[in-house]
Motif scaffolding. Structure first.
Motif, PDB file in Angstrom:
ATOM      1  N   ALA A 142       7.634  -1.576  10.332  1.00  0.00           N
ATOM      2  CA  ALA A 142       6.598  -0.558  10.170  1.00  0.00           C
ATOM      3  C   ALA A 142       6.598   0.010   8.758  1.00  0.00           C
ATOM      4  O   ALA A 142       5.536   0.241   8.164  1.00  0.00           O
ATOM      5  CB  ALA A 142       6.802   0.556  11.196  1.00  0.00           C
ATOM      6  N   LEU A 170       5.100  -2.640   6.435  1.00  0.00           N
ATOM      7  CA  LEU A 170       3.644  -2.701   6.581  1.00  0.00           C
ATOM      8  C   LEU A 170       2.993  -1.473   5.959  1.00  0.00           C
ATOM      9  O   LEU A 170       1.962  -1.582   5.275  1.00  0.00           O
ATOM     10  CB  LEU A 170       3.280  -2.805   8.054  1.00  0.00           C
ATOM     11  N   SER A 171       3.579  -0.307   6.175  1.00  0.00           N
ATOM     12  CA  SER A 171       3.009   0.911   5.616  1.00  0.00           C
ATOM     13  C   SER A 171       2.971   0.866   4.090  1.00  0.00           C
ATOM     14  O   SER A 171       1.970   1.256   3.472  1.00  0.00           O
ATOM     15  CB  SER A 171       3.833   2.119   6.088  1.00  0.00           C
ATOM     16  N   ILE A 190       0.262  -1.626   3.003  1.00  0.00           N
ATOM     17  CA  ILE A 190      -1.070  -1.039   3.159  1.00  0.00           C
ATOM     18  C   ILE A 190      -1.320   0.000   2.074  1.00  0.00           C
ATOM     19  O   ILE A 190      -2.402   0.054   1.478  1.00  0.00           O
ATOM     20  CB  ILE A 190      -1.201  -0.396   4.556  1.00  0.00           C
ATOM     21  N   GLN A 191      -0.322   0.816   1.797  1.00  0.00           N
ATOM     22  CA  GLN A 191      -0.466   1.834   0.753  1.00  0.00           C
ATOM     23  C   GLN A 191      -0.753   1.191  -0.595  1.00  0.00           C
ATOM     24  O   GLN A 191      -1.576   1.694  -1.370  1.00  0.00           O
ATOM     25  CB  GLN A 191       0.800   2.675   0.682  1.00  0.00           C
ATOM     26  N   ARG A 205       2.002  -3.622  17.449  1.00  0.00           N
ATOM     27  CA  ARG A 205       2.382  -2.594  16.469  1.00  0.00           C
ATOM     28  C   ARG A 205       3.878  -2.336  16.519  1.00  0.00           C
ATOM     29  O   ARG A 205       4.439  -2.046  17.580  1.00  0.00           O
ATOM     30  CB  ARG A 205       1.618  -1.296  16.738  1.00  0.00           C
ATOM     31  N   GLN A 210      -6.964  -0.289   6.134  1.00  0.00           N
ATOM     32  CA  GLN A 210      -6.320   0.608   7.089  1.00  0.00           C
ATOM     33  C   GLN A 210      -6.399   0.049   8.511  1.00  0.00           C
ATOM     34  O   GLN A 210      -5.508   0.318   9.336  1.00  0.00           O
ATOM     35  CB  GLN A 210      -6.964   1.994   7.032  1.00  0.00           C
ATOM     36  N   LYS A 240      -3.424  -2.095   9.197  1.00  0.00           N
ATOM     37  CA  LYS A 240      -2.257  -1.305   9.622  1.00  0.00           C
ATOM     38  C   LYS A 240      -2.401  -0.864  11.065  1.00  0.00           C
ATOM     39  O   LYS A 240      -1.439  -0.888  11.834  1.00  0.00           O
ATOM     40  CB  LYS A 240      -2.109  -0.090   8.704  1.00  0.00           C
ATOM     41  N   GLY A 268      -0.782  -5.275  11.514  1.00  0.00           N
ATOM     42  CA  GLY A 268      -0.556  -6.289  10.481  1.00  0.00           C
ATOM     43  C   GLY A 268      -0.212  -7.628  11.090  1.00  0.00           C
ATOM     44  O   GLY A 268      -0.755  -8.040  12.104  1.00  0.00           O
TER      45      GLY A 268
END
Length: 471
Positions: free
Chosen positions: A171, A174-175, A178-179, A290, A459, A462, A466
């Motif tokens: 997580a 992936l975060s 994405i950021q 997720r 987004q 996410k 992903g």
């Protein structure tokens, strides 16, 4: 001679109590599921039915070489990702520590010393020497019999926590990815906006120069010149503000990929960034896709095991112990059969009075289980919300972009007409300024909406997990 009766009695008692301590692992609480997501963008329904799950390197489906390079830098150098990996390794080590309790323990100690006894030592024998040697080599073997599952439940809870930490790592990865993509899109939007503002600055400069010449020739008023100069300087201010925002976004990307912001630069890039039709799938599939949902479910299982661990404290602990070695006052004849000693036997221990401590620990474990279950529900419901949010943004931004494009086109026509009317003397320069302001606002709004549409697509990646798959 060793008498097995005490061991048999202890084992029989523990077996009788084990059934009382056993409790099944509680499943995560149920969450209401819809049959399908709403607001799927036009053309996505068929694509979703056919498209596979996103790949682990999901960003490559955008076909952006600069994004590919930055994502690789993030995986190689990100300190935040390294920190998340370290947390997972800590959880892994903690699980291995718990597993060690399932194995026997063997310890050894060697002691050699010279002793001198007090002449007035109580009960000292008449023949006991005042000074003597003492040497001991001792081995201690211990094993806790896990007849009611305390140790196995601790290990099970540890394994669940380790798997949850692994999902947390996914997580976090992936975060950060994405950021990075989201910030790069914001930077691309800033580049497009800066290009528009620079072109506008050049056009306003030419217009201001023209009005100045007309003013010097007496065909334009000082008011017209002031308005032209106001437009020019206001645009220059917008340009500097947007450049500052772009610099901050560039610095943020540097931090994400583990680079020093002072030496990190990204040149403007005009490569188109197209949002593909993403495989959203069904709401029920989101529970397996997720990593944060998987982590929350695993923590429910771990908390359930901890309730079982707390309950086993009500029952005795059975430990098998054995010790032996050599002991002698003569170091020269230390390892002889006559110097051998040993002891073996079970140990059954239980707390008879603790002032309610164990009951309080059980209540605490049950409350933690309730908390883990509520957090799981919250994570799942938030996940559904995030998917619906991004789908709604994509659908409505797509429609809004069409209106924005028409508005910008109309504003351009209005600006051309206002300039023509001013040149012909049929309108004041205020009409030109108003049309210029309207066009610039429309053009910038169209660019901003394009960026927000693309960010909503990222987004959504996410929101649907992903390219993560449960291991």
């Amino acid at each position: 001679m060793f008498n097995p009766a005490p061991l048999a009695l202890a084992v029989t008692l523990a077996l009788a109590l084990s059934a009382c301590a056993d409790a099944p692992v509680q499943a995560p609480p149920a969450v209401p599921l819809a049959d399908a997501f709403r607001d799927l963008p036009p053309g996505w329904a068929d694509a979703n039915a056919k498209a596979p799950q996103l790949p682990a390197d999901w960003w490559k489906m955008y076909g952006d070489q600069q994004l590919d390079q930055l994502q690789q830098q993030l995986l190689d150098n990100s300190p935040d990702l390294a920190s998340a990996l370290a947390r997972y390794l800590q959880a892994q080590a903690a699980t291995n520590t718990l597993r060690a309790a399932q194995s026997p323990t063997l310890g050894a100690s060697l002691n050699g010393q010279r002793d001198r006894q007090s002449d007035l030592k109580p009960l000292r024998g008449a023949t006991s020497p005042a000074e003597y040697n003492s040497g001991t080599l001792q081995f201690d073997l211990g094993y806790e019999v896990d007849l009611w599952g305390r140790i196995s439940k601790q290990v099970s809870a540890g394994v669940a926590q380790e798997r949850a930490a692994n999902a947390d790592l996914a997580a976090a990865r992936l975060s950060l990815q994405i950021q990075l993509a989201d910030t790069l899109l914001a930077l691309r939007g800033a580049d497009a906006d800066l290009k528009l503002l620079r072109e506008t600055e050049v056009a306003y400069q030419r217009q201001a120069d023209l009005i100045n010449r007309r003013h010097e020739g007496g065909s334009a008023s000082g008011l017209d010149l002031a308005r032209a100069e106001t437009q020019l300087e206001s645009t220059r201010s917008l340009l500097r503000q947007r450049q500052a925002q772009r610099n901050v976004q560039e610095h943020a990307i540097a931090a994400l990929v583990g680079a020093n912001a002072a030496s990190f630069t990204l040149a403007p890039n005009d490569v188109s960034f197209v949002t593909p039709a993403l495989p959203v799938g069904l709401p029920s599939q989101l529970l397996q896709r997720r990593p944060d949902i998987a982590a929350a479910a695993l923590r429910v299982a771990a908390a359930s095991d901890q309730v079982g661990v707390a309950r086993t404290a009500l029952f005795p602990s059975l430990t098998l112990n054995a010790s032996g070695g050599f002991q002698s006052s003569d170091f020269g004849r230390f390892a002889q059969a006559s110097n051998l000693f040993w002891a073996v036997g079970p140990s059954l221990a239980v707390s008879l009075l603790d002032g309610g401590r164990r009951k309080a620990q059980i209540a605490n474990a049950e409350a933690q289980l309730d908390e883990a279950g509520a957090r799981y529900r919250s994570v799942v419901l938030t996940a559904f919300q995030q998917v619906e949010d991004q789908l709604s943004l994509l659908t409505n931004y797509d429609e809004a972009s069409k209106s924005d494009h028409l508005a910008a086109t109309a504003a351009q026509r209005a600006l051309d007409l206002a300039k023509k009317r001013y040149d012909e003397g049929a309108a004041s320069y205020l009409e030109v300024v108003t049309a210029q302001t309207a066009y610039l606002q429309s053009a910038r709004s169209e660019l901003d909406l394009t960026t927000r549409y693309r960010q909503a697509g990222v987004q959504l990646v996410k929101a649907i997990g992903g390219g993560w798959t449960a291991g």
